[in-house]
Write an enzyme that holds these catalytic residues in place. Structure first.
Site, mmCIF file in Angstrom:
data_model
loop_
_atom_site.group_PDB
_atom_site.id
_atom_site.type_symbol
_atom_site.label_atom_id
_atom_site.label_comp_id
_atom_site.label_asym_id
_atom_site.label_seq_id
_atom_site.Cartn_x
_atom_site.Cartn_y
_atom_site.Cartn_z
ATOM 1 N N CYS A 14 76.845 48.853 52.641
ATOM 2 C CA CYS A 14 77.521 47.556 52.815
ATOM 3 C C CYS A 14 78.706 47.414 51.878
ATOM 4 O O CYS A 14 79.714 46.823 52.221
ATOM 5 C CB CYS A 14 76.531 46.415 52.611
ATOM 6 S SG CYS A 14 75.675 46.499 51.044
ATOM 7 N N LYS B 216 60.134 42.244 58.735
ATOM 8 C CA LYS B 216 60.543 43.021 59.902
ATOM 9 C C LYS B 216 61.541 44.106 59.497
ATOM 10 O O LYS B 216 62.691 43.823 59.195
ATOM 11 C CB LYS B 216 61.197 42.134 60.968
ATOM 12 C CG LYS B 216 61.330 42.913 62.270
ATOM 13 C CD LYS B 216 62.279 42.269 63.244
ATOM 14 C CE LYS B 216 63.653 42.867 63.234
ATOM 15 N NZ LYS B 216 63.741 44.316 63.479
ATOM 16 N N GLU C 33 72.521 38.585 53.152
ATOM 17 C CA GLU C 33 73.303 39.695 52.572
ATOM 18 C C GLU C 33 73.969 40.408 53.734
ATOM 19 O O GLU C 33 73.294 41.084 54.507
ATOM 20 C CB GLU C 33 72.372 40.676 51.838
ATOM 21 C CG GLU C 33 71.640 40.097 50.653
ATOM 22 C CD GLU C 33 72.524 39.925 49.433
ATOM 23 O OE1 GLU C 33 73.698 40.357 49.471
ATOM 24 O OE2 GLU C 33 72.046 39.341 48.460
ATOM 25 N N GLU D 272 84.443 45.718 59.771
ATOM 26 C CA GLU D 272 83.536 46.673 59.133
ATOM 27 C C GLU D 272 83.206 47.785 60.143
ATOM 28 O O GLU D 272 82.681 47.512 61.219
ATOM 29 C CB GLU D 272 82.246 45.975 58.703
ATOM 30 C CG GLU D 272 81.307 46.893 57.956
ATOM 31 C CD GLU D 272 79.984 46.236 57.609
ATOM 32 O OE1 GLU D 272 79.382 45.598 58.488
ATOM 33 O OE2 GLU D 272 79.542 46.370 56.453
HETATM 34 P P1 NAD Z 1 71.910 44.203 62.186
HETATM 35 O O1 NAD Z 1 72.451 42.875 61.838
HETATM 36 O O2 NAD Z 1 72.160 44.742 63.538
HETATM 37 O O3 NAD Z 1 70.316 44.239 62.019
HETATM 38 C C1 NAD Z 1 69.685 43.892 60.796
HETATM 39 C C2 NAD Z 1 68.273 43.413 61.101
HETATM 40 O O4 NAD Z 1 68.365 42.206 61.864
HETATM 41 C C3 NAD Z 1 67.443 44.381 61.937
HETATM 42 O O5 NAD Z 1 66.101 44.349 61.496
HETATM 43 C C4 NAD Z 1 67.561 43.803 63.339
HETATM 44 O O6 NAD Z 1 66.469 44.118 64.168
HETATM 45 C C5 NAD Z 1 67.584 42.310 63.030
HETATM 46 N N1 NAD Z 1 68.214 41.489 64.083
HETATM 47 C C6 NAD Z 1 69.133 41.861 64.996
HETATM 48 N N2 NAD Z 1 69.419 40.828 65.808
HETATM 49 C C7 NAD Z 1 68.675 39.779 65.397
HETATM 50 C C8 NAD Z 1 68.525 38.445 65.842
HETATM 51 N N3 NAD Z 1 69.204 37.982 66.890
HETATM 52 N N4 NAD Z 1 67.666 37.628 65.179
HETATM 53 C C9 NAD Z 1 66.981 38.080 64.101
HETATM 54 N N5 NAD Z 1 67.062 39.356 63.653
HETATM 55 C C10 NAD Z 1 67.908 40.190 64.286
HETATM 56 O O7 NAD Z 1 72.417 45.189 61.048
HETATM 57 P P2 NAD Z 1 72.215 46.763 60.960
HETATM 58 O O8 NAD Z 1 73.117 47.403 61.957
HETATM 59 O O9 NAD Z 1 70.767 47.074 60.955
HETATM 60 O O10 NAD Z 1 72.753 47.042 59.469
HETATM 61 C C11 NAD Z 1 74.087 47.206 59.149
HETATM 62 C C12 NAD Z 1 74.677 45.951 58.546
HETATM 63 O O11 NAD Z 1 73.923 45.551 57.400
HETATM 64 C C13 NAD Z 1 76.081 46.158 58.050
HETATM 65 O O12 NAD Z 1 76.884 45.089 58.467
HETATM 66 C C14 NAD Z 1 75.933 46.161 56.537
HETATM 67 O O13 NAD Z 1 77.088 45.793 55.826
HETATM 68 C C15 NAD Z 1 74.811 45.204 56.349
HETATM 69 N N6 NAD Z 1 74.177 45.381 55.048
HETATM 70 C C16 NAD Z 1 74.439 44.466 54.059
HETATM 71 C C17 NAD Z 1 73.894 44.630 52.789
HETATM 72 C C18 NAD Z 1 74.187 43.671 51.666
HETATM 73 O O14 NAD Z 1 73.512 43.746 50.652
HETATM 74 N N7 NAD Z 1 75.168 42.788 51.797
HETATM 75 C C19 NAD Z 1 73.056 45.721 52.543
HETATM 76 C C20 NAD Z 1 72.799 46.620 53.571
HETATM 77 C C21 NAD Z 1 73.368 46.444 54.827
#
Ligand code: NAD
Length: 501
Positions: free
Chosen positions: A294, A185, A260, A395
């Protein structure tokens, strides 16, 4: 599949889902608009997946896994598919980078690097799985013990919007290399290059049902993937709050999880560092990717004797950053990914002002030169921040940095570790022993000395504390997608004789 629709004023892409080898609309035919964050224009309509679509994808992945069509292939054959995918990414790198910029907003140069890394990641795991693996153990005669690695099964892969292509590849390449089938997804905000990647995987001839992609909302499609009993593992990259939800949703059938998550990473600059190098990396650490990285160095800790000098030079350099549409080759920093995210970042800036941090520069939305249509926020820095401030603890995921001073090594380490996160961190000093001493005390999974941000397919990526569980990339990244089985062989086939006859 990407089909162009010409019926609207702006040409839009039609992004379908890929389930059991077929490109499909959503089961209720709903779609979601996908926006170019630099212009506010609608660039695509993506199928808005439903719970039924997620279930169909999971069923296809389960059937493909059980058939052995992928997991039973000799590793050289599986590797050949991965190499073909890598070659196709390279062939289409320019087109893919342009699409990435159009959907995510990042400057073309950054998007170009991502495509190179994506192809290299497939090649890296293709190479790894053709190496010898498994172990044997000398145990008590007449037994012989050995260990083999097996795929976990059906893997749910859920990714964010900040590196739409690369975050997808960091999961898909090792998951496929290990012999799993997948339900993938992408973020609903950035489905363009992930869809293109699935098209490439199809072109490479990966058998139907092995790779399935469902677009749509996290709480609908993502939640179904995380909680469905036929998904054996969920590998998630995204925010810490969502990660906690995934962990709970996965608990019911004791899924394997890999998370992650977010970060609030410290960049520690000692007075004995190479000053210009430290300033340069501090800028790169926070403003690359508009801070939507991130591992961003979102807290800069500076030794007090160079604090004022650092602030002066950092400000001078930051003010020269060219902000604009990432499609313009002159652009150094693009927009934020969406209006909603821009509003979140602006609200953190407001909170920094209200909590009494000293705003050095930026602090506002940019609207000149046509930027009013997009979601641009100026590079921003606060000085004299303190530990209890929200802008130090939470963050922000935008071009906003908190700068603090420290008096000695012990205080630098204390401040660096004093958040719930533990993703990354860096130390700048020319004293090698001090650099290593400080790095070893950082409660973080990814660290740099006299550098910031470089990431390698060969090296494990992941966080301590609330920044996650498990590792991506390197051999560890493959381990996540494998089960370990011990096999014990009796070399003298005789009764055990434990109970009397
Ligand atoms: P997010 O958590 O809002 O969404 C990430 C994914 O999860 C999306 O595909 C979203 O549709 C899905 N999602 C949202 N709610 C969900 C639920 N209830 N159940 C299952 N899936 C769900 O994150 P974002 O805003 O897309 O990305 C930013 C975040 O990602 C930041 O916190 C960043 O630090 C983190 N990030 C971490 C890494 C790492 O390697 N540690 C890398 C990239 C981004």
């Amino acid at each position: 599949m990407l089909e162009t629709q010409n019926t609207q004023a702006v040409k839009t892409l039609d992004l379908k889902m890929y389930i059991n080898g077929e490109w499909t609309n959503s089961s209720d035919n709903k779609t979601r608009e996908v926006i170019n964050p630099a212009t506010g224009e609608v660039i695509a309509q993506a199928a808005e997946g439903t719970v039924a679509d997620a279930r169909a994808a999971i069923a296809a992945a389960k059937e493909a896994f059980e058939s052995g069509v992928w997991s039973d292939l000799p590793t050289v054959e599986r590797a050949a598919y991965l190499l073909k995918i890598a070659d196709k990414i390279d062939e289409k790198a320019e087109e893919l980078a342009a699409l990435e910029t159009m959907n995510n907003g990042k400057p073309l140069r950054e998007a170009g690097f991502d495509m190179g890394d994506a192809a290299a990641c497939f090649r890296y795991y293709a190479g790894m799985i053709t190496q010898p693996d498994g172990e044997t153990y000398h145990v008590a005669d007449p037994m012989q013990a050995m260990v083999v690695r097996e795929p976990v099964g059906v893997c749910g892969l859920i990714v964010p919007w900040n590196f739409p292509m690369l975050m997808s590849v960091w999961k898909i390449a090792p998951a496929l290399a290990a012999g799993n089938t997948i339900v993938f997804k992408p973020s609903e905000v950035t489905p363009v290059t992930p869809t293109k990647l699935i098209e490439i995987i199809e072109e490479a001839g990966v058998p139907k049902g092995v790779v399935n992609m469902v677009h749509g909302a996290g709480p609908v499609v993502g939640n179904e993937i995380a909680s469905h009993k036929d998904v054996d593992m969920v590998s998630f990259t995204g925010g810490t709050k969502t990660g906690k939800h995934i962990m709970k949703a996965a608990a019911d059938n004791m899924k394997k999880i890999s998370l992650e998550l977010g970060g609030k990473s410290p960049n520690i600059i000692f007075a004995d560092s190479d000053f210009e190098v430290a300033v340069d990396y501090a800028l790169f650490g926070i403003y690359c990717g508009s801070g939507q990285v991130c591992s961003a160095g979102s807290r800069i800790l500076v030794e007090e004797s160079i604090y004022d000098k650092f602030i002066e030079r950092f400000t001078e350099r930051a003010k020269q950053i060219q902000v604009g549409n990432g499609a313009d080759p002159e652009t150094e920093m693009g927009p934020l990914v969406s209006q909603q995210h821009m509003e979140k970042v602006l609200s953190y800036i407001e909170s920094g002002k209200q909590e009494g941090a000293r705003l050095l520069f930026g602090g506002e939305r940019l609207t000149e030169n046509g930027m009013d249509k997009g979601f641009f926020v100026a590079p921003t820095a606060f000085a004299d921040t303190t530990q209890e401030m929200k802008i130090v603890q939470e963050e922000i995921f935008g071009p906003v940095v908190a700068i603090q001073k420290f008096k000695d090594e012990a205080e630098a380490i204390h401040l660096a570790n004093d958040t719930d996160y533990g993703l990354a961190g860096a130390v700048f000093t020319v004293d090698g022993a001090k650099a290593l001493r400080v790095i070893k005390k950082l409660r973080a999974g990814i660290t740099w000395i006299n550098s910031y941000h470089p990431t390698y397919n060969e090296a494990p990526w992941g966080g301590y504390k609330q920044s996650g569980i498990g590792r991506s990339l390197g051999t560890y990244g493959l381990d996540e997608f494998q089960e370990i089985k011990q096999i014990n062989i009796n070399l003298e086939v005789e009764p055990v004789g434990w109970f009397k006859n």
